[in-house]
Design an enzyme around this catalytic site. Structure first.
Site, PDB file in Angstrom:
ATOM      1  N   MET A   1       0.836  -1.168   0.000  1.00 39.50           N
ATOM      2  CA  MET A   1       0.000   0.000   0.000  1.00 39.50           C
ATOM      3  C   MET A   1       0.889   1.242   0.000  1.00 39.50           C
ATOM      4  O   MET A   1       1.608   1.485   0.962  1.00 39.50           O
ATOM      5  CB  MET A   1      -0.890  -0.005   1.245  1.00 39.50           C
ATOM      6  CG  MET A   1      -1.535   1.318   1.505  1.00 39.50           C
ATOM      7  SD  MET A   1      -2.557   1.553   2.990  1.00 39.50           S
ATOM      8  CE  MET A   1      -2.662   0.045   3.812  1.00 39.50           C
ATOM      9  N   PRO A   2       0.863   2.028  -1.070  1.00 46.30           N
ATOM     10  CA  PRO A   2       1.641   3.272  -1.079  1.00 46.30           C
ATOM     11  C   PRO A   2       1.024   4.308  -0.138  1.00 46.30           C
ATOM     12  O   PRO A   2      -0.186   4.506  -0.130  1.00 46.30           O
ATOM     13  CB  PRO A   2       1.535   3.760  -2.521  1.00 46.30           C
ATOM     14  CG  PRO A   2       0.977   2.640  -3.308  1.00 46.30           C
ATOM     15  CD  PRO A   2       0.254   1.751  -2.355  1.00 46.30           C
ATOM     16  N   ILE A   3       1.878   4.929   0.655  1.00 44.96           N
ATOM     17  CA  ILE A   3       1.465   6.030   1.508  1.00 44.96           C
ATOM     18  C   ILE A   3       2.305   7.233   1.090  1.00 44.96           C
ATOM     19  O   ILE A   3       3.526   7.216   1.231  1.00 44.96           O
ATOM     20  CB  ILE A   3       1.663   5.717   2.997  1.00 44.96           C
ATOM     21  CG1 ILE A   3       0.839   4.489   3.385  1.00 44.96           C
ATOM     22  CG2 ILE A   3       1.296   6.930   3.853  1.00 44.96           C
ATOM     23  CD1 ILE A   3       1.104   3.989   4.789  1.00 44.96           C
TER      24      ILE A   3
END
Length: 68
Positions: A1-3
């Site tokens: 999951m890119p943050i």
């Protein structure tokens, strides 16, 4: 999951500009890196001009010099 955490120097972007920025970054990560849109988290943070400095001077001070 890119943050993704983006810090923006005030004056702030408008609400519409922020929404467009979020949509553009989400689309980039989705199309170029095949990340599911629902897994992309983007956080925008506004930073005061006196909290950012270049060459030992705050952005606030540099802006005021440019207005003279």
């Amino acid at each position: 999951m890119p943050i993704i955490n983006i810090k923006l120097a005030k004056p702030e972007f408008s609400k519409e500009q922020k929404e467009e920025l979020i949509a553009d970054i989400t689309e980039l990560l989705h199309t170029k890196y095949n990340k599911p849109k629902q897994n992309i988290v983007i956080m925008l943070e506004s930073i005061e001009p006196y909290d950012i400095a270049f060459g030992g001077e705050s952005v606030e001070k540099l802006r005021s010099k440019g207005n003279k």
